[in-house]
Design a protein around this motif. Sequence first.
Motif, PDB file in Angstrom:
ATOM      1  N   ASN A  66       0.845  -1.191   0.000  1.00 37.04           N
ATOM      2  CA  ASN A  66       0.000   0.000   0.000  1.00 37.04           C
ATOM      3  C   ASN A  66       0.886   1.249   0.000  1.00 37.04           C
ATOM      4  O   ASN A  66       2.109   1.156  -0.097  1.00 37.04           O
ATOM      5  CB  ASN A  66      -0.979  -0.016   1.176  1.00 37.04           C
ATOM      6  CG  ASN A  66      -0.297   0.161   2.528  1.00 37.04           C
ATOM      7  OD1 ASN A  66       0.917   0.382   2.629  1.00 37.04           O
ATOM      8  ND2 ASN A  66      -1.077   0.078   3.597  1.00 37.04           N
ATOM      9  N   SER A  67       0.284   2.402   0.119  1.00 37.00           N
ATOM     10  CA  SER A  67       1.047   3.658   0.028  1.00 37.00           C
ATOM     11  C   SER A  67       1.978   3.862   1.209  1.00 37.00           C
ATOM     12  O   SER A  67       2.859   4.719   1.166  1.00 37.00           O
ATOM     13  CB  SER A  67       0.085   4.841  -0.088  1.00 37.00           C
ATOM     14  OG  SER A  67      -0.834   4.859   0.994  1.00 37.00           O
ATOM     15  N   ARG A  72      -0.354  -5.949   1.788  1.00 34.65           N
ATOM     16  CA  ARG A  72      -1.786  -6.077   2.052  1.00 34.65           C
ATOM     17  C   ARG A  72      -2.457  -6.936   0.987  1.00 34.65           C
ATOM     18  O   ARG A  72      -2.022  -6.980  -0.168  1.00 34.65           O
ATOM     19  CB  ARG A  72      -2.454  -4.692   2.047  1.00 34.65           C
ATOM     20  CG  ARG A  72      -1.748  -3.638   2.861  1.00 34.65           C
ATOM     21  CD  ARG A  72      -1.906  -3.891   4.331  1.00 34.65           C
ATOM     22  NE  ARG A  72      -3.146  -3.313   4.828  1.00 34.65           N
ATOM     23  CZ  ARG A  72      -3.642  -3.562   6.034  1.00 34.65           C
ATOM     24  NH1 ARG A  72      -3.024  -4.410   6.852  1.00 34.65           N
ATOM     25  NH2 ARG A  72      -4.752  -2.982   6.431  1.00 34.65           N
ATOM     26  N   LEU A  77      -6.387  -3.509   0.998  1.00 35.16           N
ATOM     27  CA  LEU A  77      -5.983  -2.330   0.230  1.00 35.16           C
ATOM     28  C   LEU A  77      -7.161  -1.379   0.027  1.00 35.16           C
ATOM     29  O   LEU A  77      -7.028  -0.161   0.180  1.00 35.16           O
ATOM     30  CB  LEU A  77      -5.427  -2.755  -1.132  1.00 35.16           C
ATOM     31  CG  LEU A  77      -4.014  -3.332  -1.142  1.00 35.16           C
ATOM     32  CD1 LEU A  77      -3.736  -4.012  -2.482  1.00 35.16           C
ATOM     33  CD2 LEU A  77      -2.970  -2.248  -0.876  1.00 35.16           C
ATOM     34  N   ASP A  80      -7.931   0.209   3.267  1.00 32.97           N
ATOM     35  CA  ASP A  80      -6.930   1.243   3.545  1.00 32.97           C
ATOM     36  C   ASP A  80      -7.292   2.540   2.841  1.00 32.97           C
ATOM     37  O   ASP A  80      -7.261   3.626   3.431  1.00 32.97           O
ATOM     38  CB  ASP A  80      -5.545   0.787   3.077  1.00 32.97           C
ATOM     39  CG  ASP A  80      -4.919  -0.249   3.998  1.00 32.97           C
ATOM     40  OD1 ASP A  80      -5.409  -0.425   5.129  1.00 32.97           O
ATOM     41  OD2 ASP A  80      -3.935  -0.888   3.570  1.00 32.97           O
ATOM     42  N   TYR A 128      -5.128   9.700  -5.872  1.00 30.11           N
ATOM     43  CA  TYR A 128      -5.853   8.436  -5.743  1.00 30.11           C
ATOM     44  C   TYR A 128      -7.288   8.579  -6.243  1.00 30.11           C
ATOM     45  O   TYR A 128      -8.232   8.151  -5.592  1.00 30.11           O
ATOM     46  CB  TYR A 128      -5.816   7.951  -4.294  1.00 30.11           C
ATOM     47  CG  TYR A 128      -4.453   7.434  -3.902  1.00 30.11           C
ATOM     48  CD1 TYR A 128      -4.109   6.094  -4.098  1.00 30.11           C
ATOM     49  CD2 TYR A 128      -3.492   8.294  -3.381  1.00 30.11           C
ATOM     50  CE1 TYR A 128      -2.841   5.628  -3.779  1.00 30.11           C
ATOM     51  CE2 TYR A 128      -2.217   7.832  -3.066  1.00 30.11           C
ATOM     52  CZ  TYR A 128      -1.907   6.493  -3.261  1.00 30.11           C
ATOM     53  OH  TYR A 128      -0.649   6.034  -2.953  1.00 30.11           O
ATOM     54  N   GLY A 154      -1.330  -2.630  -6.295  1.00 28.60           N
ATOM     55  CA  GLY A 154      -1.605  -2.105  -4.967  1.00 28.60           C
ATOM     56  C   GLY A 154      -2.270  -0.744  -5.030  1.00 28.60           C
ATOM     57  O   GLY A 154      -3.259  -0.486  -4.331  1.00 28.60           O
ATOM     58  N   LYS A 155      -1.745   0.127  -5.894  1.00 28.60           N
ATOM     59  CA  LYS A 155      -2.345   1.464  -6.016  1.00 28.60           C
ATOM     60  C   LYS A 155      -3.737   1.387  -6.624  1.00 28.60           C
ATOM     61  O   LYS A 155      -4.628   2.159  -6.238  1.00 28.60           O
ATOM     62  CB  LYS A 155      -1.449   2.371  -6.859  1.00 28.60           C
ATOM     63  CG  LYS A 155      -2.040   3.777  -7.000  1.00 28.60           C
ATOM     64  CD  LYS A 155      -1.068   4.783  -7.556  1.00 28.60           C
ATOM     65  CE  LYS A 155      -1.703   6.165  -7.590  1.00 28.60           C
ATOM     66  NZ  LYS A 155      -0.773   7.222  -8.031  1.00 28.60           N
ATOM     67  N   GLU A 158      -6.106   0.356  -3.783  1.00 29.03           N
ATOM     68  CA  GLU A 158      -6.158   1.390  -2.747  1.00 29.03           C
ATOM     69  C   GLU A 158      -6.911   2.613  -3.260  1.00 29.03           C
ATOM     70  O   GLU A 158      -7.711   3.211  -2.533  1.00 29.03           O
ATOM     71  CB  GLU A 158      -4.748   1.778  -2.310  1.00 29.03           C
ATOM     72  CG  GLU A 158      -4.735   2.742  -1.135  1.00 29.03           C
ATOM     73  CD  GLU A 158      -3.326   3.038  -0.619  1.00 29.03           C
ATOM     74  OE1 GLU A 158      -3.101   4.171  -0.165  1.00 29.03           O
ATOM     75  OE2 GLU A 158      -2.465   2.122  -0.678  1.00 29.03           O
TER      76      GLU A 158
END
Length: 249
Positions: A66-67, A72, A77, A80, A128, A154-155, A158
Amino acid sequence: MKRLVALFLAASMAFYIARATAYEVDTHEKLSETAVKNSILGTDPNVLRNLGLPPSIEDNSNPFPNSEGKSRNILSLIQDGSRFEDEVIKLKSLFHFYDPIHDEGLLFFTSPTWALEDKGKIHLLQNYSFGDARDAFYTALTATSENERKTKFGKTFEALGHVIHHVQDMGQPQHVRLDDHLRLDWTQEELPLEKRSRYEQYTKDKGGNLLFGGYGNVSFPTARSFWTTGRGEGKGLAEYTNRGFVSAG
């Protein structure tokens, strides 16, 4: 004198930001968990499997960063992201309002414009958005580096958490009427200068006892339609809440 003015402006901004948050972060996290588990990501393992990902949103065998650099699974994610939208940069909570009748936000940006970036890139503080999620997803599918692919996946998830946080806020009547409310994090009892949201306190107190589900699947032509469909149809969540519920102010 300059120092005094700076302190006054900082205090004023902190005061204003405190009155902009919607659901408590724990409530957002629970809403996100239930939404993802009932979405196609949670009900059809082939969706993730066809992307070369673990078939379960709770699979920890191949985690993504994650960031904050923490490993995760997909569900975590998204949770989060739903938390970070309020927690990391509190100024962003000022952009969690949207009056669909007048197409206005509380300050500078409406919720859908901020969350989607469908009317142009917002470079300040916004990394984001739904547009960012799409860009990250494309890179995750095309990058030659395994590390970059994992980072971008991941991004992607998230960022989706950040976006659905905004949709959730549209179920809070005060956020679709620009009806500001104040809660100071450092106080237990409500002070005379505060104007706490009874709705938000109720959902926080109920916690895991809130009833979720029972609403049929929806299909909209654009992401913005989740906020507003316009043309007098009023099928977006912001329109539904604005039309059907009163708020304190």
